[in-house]
Design a protein around this motif. Structure first.
Motif, PDB file in Angstrom:
ATOM      1  N   ARG A 117       0.808  -1.058   0.202  1.00  0.00           N
ATOM      2  CA  ARG A 117      -0.140  -0.119   0.038  1.00  0.00           C
ATOM      3  C   ARG A 117       0.839   1.276   0.018  1.00  0.00           C
TER       4      ARG A 117
ATOM      5  N   LEU B 251      -2.510   8.529   4.741  1.00  0.00           N
ATOM      6  CA  LEU B 251      -3.527   7.655   4.253  1.00  0.00           C
ATOM      7  C   LEU B 251      -3.073   6.285   4.623  1.00  0.00           C
TER       8      LEU B 251
ATOM      9  N   ARG C  64      -9.564   7.713  -6.094  1.00  0.00           N
ATOM     10  CA  ARG C  64      -9.143   6.127  -5.772  1.00  0.00           C
ATOM     11  C   ARG C  64      -9.436   5.995  -4.269  1.00  0.00           C
ATOM     12  N   TYR C  65      -9.115   6.770  -3.336  1.00  0.00           N
ATOM     13  CA  TYR C  65      -9.131   6.462  -1.783  1.00  0.00           C
ATOM     14  C   TYR C  65     -10.271   7.302  -1.434  1.00  0.00           C
TER      15      TYR C  65
ATOM     16  N   ASP D 292      -5.133   4.082   6.269  1.00  0.00           N
ATOM     17  CA  ASP D 292      -6.533   3.766   5.592  1.00  0.00           C
ATOM     18  C   ASP D 292      -7.796   4.623   6.464  1.00  0.00           C
TER      19      ASP D 292
ATOM     20  N   LYS E  14     -12.513   9.718   0.946  1.00  0.00           N
ATOM     21  CA  LYS E  14     -12.474  10.007   2.187  1.00  0.00           C
ATOM     22  C   LYS E  14     -13.298  11.206   2.504  1.00  0.00           C
TER      23      LYS E  14
END
Ligand SMILES: Nc1ncnc2c1ncn2[C@@H]1O[C@H](COP(=O)(O)OP(=O)(O)O)[C@@H](O)[C@H]1O
Ligand SMILES: [Mg+2]
Length: 273
Positions: free
Chosen positions: A118, A153, A187-188, A156, A190
């Motif tokens: 990651r 990040l 993509r992530y 996560d 939040k």
């Protein structure tokens, strides 16, 4: 679980500092809420309490009164589901880029090997593939801030709290960072609370922009920015973008005209000199 669909709420949140010259009411009765996945910018004059409000949400400053709620739970201290990014990247100079990104994993005593892929993927996505072994002093300011974003990040978190993360960068690097952050969040996904002084940055990045006023800490404007995502940088050239910026600028100017936002209200404690 969230209450009434709100993922983050500040309810009459106040913070008073006791100093030698008296009490400083940094935030007074602030109210706002955010839905999960929203990107919200906080704009407002210096000293109106944006950083203090963010620190309360991060659990790094306890509220003097009122409540901060995140993912259905009151904020009582720093939490694993929150990542914080400041103006300064605050990297550890003796550690490599990769080890800086993995630092929260070490602190939280998670299994490092499970986060290596990651970490590399995050670095790749912010354009730092191949820089894993560099030390912070070998990087530019923009690159250091990209490392700080990857670090925030890595474990996560659900929420990112960002306090003027790009203010120290030159204008071109700042524009690039806005695009990098925007792509990263595609993509992530939040929930983000983002403090900035830049109106354009706020409009480009946000789903909603809140203008915070003086005391009590009112939200003078809550403006929806409905541009679809992903957002090409060219939206900044559109009339619609310009009109959001103008609305925000006028609100901030009106806020200035009605208060003296350069100083928090100070009330003198009895006996203070
Ligand atoms: N630790 C502290 N002790 C005393 N006063 C503080 C402290 N932190 C912030 N303040 C004061 O609280 C007010 C709000 O500060 P801050 O939240 O940093 O505002 P902003 O981020 O909007 O510029 C300011 O007047 C500031 O001087
Ligand atoms: Mg601040």
């Amino acid at each position: 679980m969230t209450v009434g669909g709100d993922f983050i709420s500040a309810i009459e949140a106040s913070k008073t500092y006791t100093t030698r010259s008296g009490l400083i009411h940094a935030v007074q009765g602030a109210n706002f809420s955010a839905k999960e996945g929203q990107f919200i910018s906080l704009l407002g004059p210096s000293g109106c309490g944006k950083s203090t409000l963010l620190m309360m949400l991060a659990g790094l400053e306890p509220a003097s009164s009122g409540r901060l709620v995140l993912a259905g739970e009151p904020v009582l201290g720093p939490r694993r589901d929150t990542g914080v990014i400041f103006q300064d990247a605050t990297l550890l100079p003796w550690k490599s880029v990769l080890d800086n990104v993995l630092f929260p994993v070490d602190i939280l005593k998670l299994v490092r090997n499970e986060y290596l892929d990651r970490a590399r993927e995050l670095l790749e996505r912010v354009g730092l593939g191949g820089f894993e072994d560099k030390r912070p002093h070998e990087l530019s300011g923009g690159m250091r801030q990209r490392v700080a974003i990857c670090r925030a990040l890595i474990h996560d978190p659900k929420v990112l709290l960002m306090d003027e993360p790009f203010s120290a960068l030159d204008a071109i690097t700042r524009d690039q960072m806005n695009v990098v952050l925007s792509e990263l969040l595609e993509r992530y996904r939040k929930t983000v609370i983002f403090v900035t002084h830049s109106i354009r940055e706020a409009v480009y990045l946000s789903d909603r922009v809140l203008v915070m006023g003086g005391r009590p800490s009112s939200m003078l404007l809550d403006l929806d920015i409905p541009f679809s995502r992903p957002r090409p940088f060219e939206i900044e050239e559109t009339q619609e973008f310009g009109s959001y910026c103008r609305t925000l600028r006028l609100t901030i100017e009106r806020g200035h005209a009605h208060s003296d936002p350069s100083r928090a209200k100070v009330s003198f404690a009895q006996g203070a000199s």
